[in-house]
Design a protein around this motif. Structure first.
Motif, PDB file in Angstrom:
ATOM      1  N   UNK A  50       0.823  -1.196   0.000  1.00  0.00           N
ATOM      2  CA  UNK A  50       0.000   0.000   0.000  1.00  0.00           C
ATOM      3  C   UNK A  50       0.861   1.252   0.000  1.00  0.00           C
ATOM      4  N   UNK A  51       0.296   2.349  -0.505  1.00  0.00           N
ATOM      5  CA  UNK A  51       0.967   3.649  -0.467  1.00  0.00           C
ATOM      6  C   UNK A  51      -0.002   4.671   0.123  1.00  0.00           C
ATOM      7  N   UNK A  52       0.563   5.721   0.679  1.00  0.00           N
ATOM      8  CA  UNK A  52      -0.235   6.773   1.307  1.00  0.00           C
ATOM      9  C   UNK A  52      -0.101   8.067   0.521  1.00  0.00           C
ATOM     10  N   UNK A  53      -1.235   8.728   0.297  1.00  0.00           N
ATOM     11  CA  UNK A  53      -1.235  10.074  -0.268  1.00  0.00           C
ATOM     12  C   UNK A  53      -1.904  10.984   0.746  1.00  0.00           C
ATOM     13  N   UNK A  54      -1.253  12.085   1.068  1.00  0.00           N
ATOM     14  CA  UNK A  54      -1.752  12.948   2.136  1.00  0.00           C
ATOM     15  C   UNK A  54      -1.128  14.326   2.014  1.00  0.00           C
ATOM     16  N   UNK A  55      -1.627  15.238   2.791  1.00  0.00           N
ATOM     17  CA  UNK A  55      -1.046  16.581   2.900  1.00  0.00           C
ATOM     18  C   UNK A  55      -0.118  16.576   4.101  1.00  0.00           C
ATOM     19  N   UNK A  56       1.156  16.882   3.862  1.00  0.00           N
ATOM     20  CA  UNK A  56       2.117  16.917   4.964  1.00  0.00           C
ATOM     21  C   UNK A  56       1.715  17.971   5.994  1.00  0.00           C
ATOM     22  N   UNK A  57       1.932  17.666   7.262  1.00  0.00           N
ATOM     23  CA  UNK A  57       1.734  18.644   8.323  1.00  0.00           C
ATOM     24  C   UNK A  57       2.839  19.698   8.254  1.00  0.00           C
ATOM     25  N   UNK A  58       2.577  20.924   8.726  1.00  0.00           N
ATOM     26  CA  UNK A  58       3.635  21.951   8.746  1.00  0.00           C
ATOM     27  C   UNK A  58       4.856  21.489   9.540  1.00  0.00           C
ATOM     28  N   UNK A  59       4.608  20.688  10.565  1.00  0.00           N
ATOM     29  CA  UNK A  59       5.695  20.115  11.368  1.00  0.00           C
ATOM     30  C   UNK A  59       5.162  18.871  12.075  1.00  0.00           C
ATOM     31  N   UNK A  60       6.072  17.993  12.466  1.00  0.00           N
ATOM     32  CA  UNK A  60       5.664  16.849  13.265  1.00  0.00           C
ATOM     33  C   UNK A  60       5.382  15.571  12.505  1.00  0.00           C
ATOM     34  N   UNK A  61       5.838  15.478  11.238  1.00  0.00           N
ATOM     35  CA  UNK A  61       5.703  14.218  10.508  1.00  0.00           C
ATOM     36  C   UNK A  61       6.845  13.281  10.910  1.00  0.00           C
ATOM     37  N   UNK A  62       6.559  12.008  11.184  1.00  0.00           N
ATOM     38  CA  UNK A  62       7.639  11.054  11.469  1.00  0.00           C
ATOM     39  C   UNK A  62       8.515  10.874  10.231  1.00  0.00           C
ATOM     40  N   UNK A  63       9.804  11.052  10.390  1.00  0.00           N
ATOM     41  CA  UNK A  63      10.737  10.935   9.280  1.00  0.00           C
ATOM     42  C   UNK A  63      11.528   9.633   9.385  1.00  0.00           C
TER      43      UNK A  63
END
Length: 304
Positions: A50-63
């Motif tokens: 599976x793949x995810x499509x989303x709008x990144x958060x301004x900050x706080x995405x797990x890298x």
């Protein structure tokens, strides 16, 4: 939720791939499908993810480094966990996300990812699309997801997509929301992409003016990504060069489309010409294609 490398994925699927025989392939070949397409179909049905499509958060995405060292309690953690949970519920063992599955500290890995992104979404078993501002279908068209550059190819590339609202509730009842007439109607309104493109998109350097118009009002965080995010849609490859600027990267994209014997509709544009080239024949950005869907008999070039 565990981060694994490519070798682990290969080891997982290798036994199933080794069981594919010439007889299996031969039995599926017909006048309507040749050997190459049969092999692709078998591999696709075997290697599933599976793949995810989303709008990144301004900050706080797990890298990437967060999954290596342990994900802290940050805003994007719950999104990643919900995505993995739903992917697992769909019977898939592996899930890929652009936030944490690319080691962005490696320029080589990042370059490969940018050039391969369309293909990765294309080959996915399922694309989960998370609309963080959407409650239900009545407000889906105003979601910011439809304004971002990279999400255009993430919508067009995968054959199967499933949309979820901000509470991770499905917006449609079918397994593939691209087959849901009500959802597709909203997608057409929000993107201006025709139904056939949403359901069975064929990448390549054709219908250039129309396809550029789909991206004309979108934006990206890094200005060069506006061009890089369109590589897969037009079936061309660019060497990413962050720092070159929006106009330079877009002109390189247009030149590559022309070198690929693309449709002459690439020259069907209006507005500001690129100033970084000696010729005024090249447009400066996708916005030069706003409203294009066919030949514009009133084309003009703004050289100022």
């Amino acid at each position: 939720m565990t981060l694994v490398d490519r070798s682990a994925v290969q080891d997982y699927y290798l036994p199933a791939i080794e069981e594919i025989t010439e007889t299996t392939i031969a039995n599926k070949i017909s006048s309507e499908i040749d050997r190459e397409d049969v092999v692709k179909q078998i591999i696709r049905n075997t290697v599933q993810y599976g793949v995810l499509s989303h709008r990144w958060l301004p900050r706080g995405e797990p890298l990437f480094h967060d999954l290596i060292n342990g994900i802290p309690d940050i805003p994007g953690r719950s999104k990643l966990e919900n995505y993995c949970r739903l992917t697992r519920q769909k019977g898939l063992t592996f899930a890929w996300s652009d936030t944490c599955c690319i080691n962005k500290s490696s320029s080589a890995e990042l370059d490969e990812a940018l050039r391969s992104m369309f293909r990765w979404y294309r080959n996915a078993t399922l694309c989960l699309i998370y609309l963080s501002q959407t409650n239900d279908l009545s407000d889906v068209e105003s979601d910011e997801w439809f304004t971002r550059g990279w999400t255009l190819q993430e919508l067009l590339a995968p054959p199967v997509a499933k949309f979820y609202n901000k509470d991770w509730e499905p917006l449609g009842e079918q397994e593939n929301d691209k087959e849901d007439e009500q959802i597709v109607k909203h997608l057409v309104n929000a993107t201006k992409c025709p139904k056939h493109a949403l359901r069975n998109f064929l990448p390549g350097p054709h219908d250039v003016d129309r396809r550029m118009s789909w991206a004309a009002n979108r934006r990206t965080t890094k200005v060069e990504d506006m061009a890089y995010s369109l590589m897969g849609i037009f079936g061309v490859v660019l060497q990413p060069a962050y720092g070159e600027g929006a106009e330079q990267s877009f002109c390189r994209l247009v030149q590559m489309i022309m070198q690929s014997r693309g449709s002459t509709s690439v020259l069907n544009w209006v507005g500001k010409a690129a100033v970084s080239f000696n010729s005024f024949a090249l447009p400066s950005s996708p916005r030069c294609y706003v409203g294009n869907g066919g030949f514009n008999t009133e084309r003009r070039i703004d050289m100022e």
